[in-house]
Design a protein around this motif. Sequence first.
Motif, short mmCIF file in Angstrom:
data_model
loop_
_atom_site.label_atom_id
_atom_site.label_comp_id
_atom_site.label_asym_id
_atom_site.label_seq_id
_atom_site.Cartn_x
_atom_site.Cartn_y
_atom_site.Cartn_z
N SER A 32 0.82 -1.21 0.00
CA SER A 32 0.00 0.00 0.00
C SER A 32 0.86 1.26 0.00
N GLU A 33 2.08 1.17 0.54
CA GLU A 33 2.98 2.33 0.56
C GLU A 33 3.73 2.48 -0.76
N GLU A 34 4.07 1.38 -1.40
CA GLU A 34 4.89 1.42 -2.60
C GLU A 34 4.07 1.43 -3.89
N GLY A 35 2.84 1.01 -3.80
CA GLY A 35 2.03 0.93 -5.01
C GLY A 35 0.56 1.12 -4.71
N GLU A 36 -0.26 0.47 -5.51
CA GLU A 36 -1.71 0.50 -5.33
C GLU A 36 -2.16 -0.89 -4.91
N ILE A 37 -3.12 -0.96 -4.04
CA ILE A 37 -3.55 -2.27 -3.54
C ILE A 37 -5.06 -2.42 -3.63
N THR A 38 -5.46 -3.55 -4.13
CA THR A 38 -6.84 -4.01 -4.01
C THR A 38 -6.72 -5.33 -3.28
#
Length: 416
Positions: free
Chosen positions: A274-280
């Motif tokens: 969630s900090e480095e990219g996008e998360i689902t």
Amino acid sequence: MSKQPNACAQPDLMPPQEAIEALLAQVNATQDSEMVSLNDAVGRVLSEDLASCIDLPPFDNSSMDGFAFRFEDLNLSTSTELTLIGTSFAGHPFKGTPQANTCIRIMTGAPVPAGYDTVQMQEKTTTNADIISIEAPKAKGANVRYRGEELLAGTNVLKSGIQIRAAEMGVLATIGISQVRVKRKLKVAFFSTGDELRPVGSDLAPGQIYDSNRYSIKGLLTQANVEWVDLGVIEDDKEAIRGAFREAAEQADIVLTSGGVSVGDADYTKQILSEEGEITFWRLAIKPGKPFAFGKLGKAVFCGLPGNPVSSMVTFYKLVWPIINKMQGLTPKAPVIVKATLSTPIRKQPGRAEYQRGVLSRDENGELVVATTGGQGSGMLTSMSLANCFINLAQFQGDVEAGSTVEVEPFNSVLC
């Protein structure tokens, strides 16, 4: 009959089919392609339509060993004697001129000379020096394969988006294709997380286990025909995981991890993602394999598999495999499902779809029957080795008695 206990599914768990559809909606097929030699084309995905530049077959030829002649020369009610005047072998056609009441010896695949129109199989002839007695054939043109009867030059033979298998390799060779344009191979970087994991071949201290998941994943990725990069085992440390994410995202189309996607205090994968990219992030209504993470790391797709060995393989098979197929340019296909009689009872709580490992076979009457492999725990990796199918149990289904009809999903090429 299936028992249906009164139990409700956990409302925050996503049904697996809904998850698959949502995943596929977020990924696209690669548009990059490359030319490869025919020898290197097996398993690759064709990136353009291909038409034949020749007729198939390219000339009239015999479908069997025998004798070629003019049909009109025979009296169809009796055997007829013809004079042998030559031969036609594959690669060495007859060079003479066809004549009335004559025949030539011809081999399978050899050209049928213009002027002759029928072939009689060798077994229905008798030979006396150069006199050949031929039993009456069924019809004019018997045992002749005509030029272009399979396809004509200019006809599309293979379509973009198909995977080149053994049959397609043969088709390409048949039409003289030595190089073919295919989708470039996807690159997948993967690693395991966990302080408890030790390399195969090392000694185990109390509380440690061997890192089996990476080897299962290597096998799955090899079957998926992608390039893979093994980044090893990453300790349960935020910055170590962060560094592994960045390294993987720089070189891969897909980043794949095993472990660290549940809710434990040391499960950092979801947090760092969630900090480095996008998360689902989905908690899926499946068993085994409830915790599964999906997202983006830069341009790379991220899939976080559960740490339990069976859960890792099942979620790869059910979720990651369709993603890889779509990104390779293949059209995802629904799995083949068959009905079988259950020979062993199954206990199941409603709430999650279950994929129990099973052995599908036929009984003495030829009917399909299926039994579980025994223990179905998510850490029992031997259940995957023993199985040749999943017994698919619906989300709200309860216990299933022996003798019931169940849905069975035979393993495809990735698990066979």
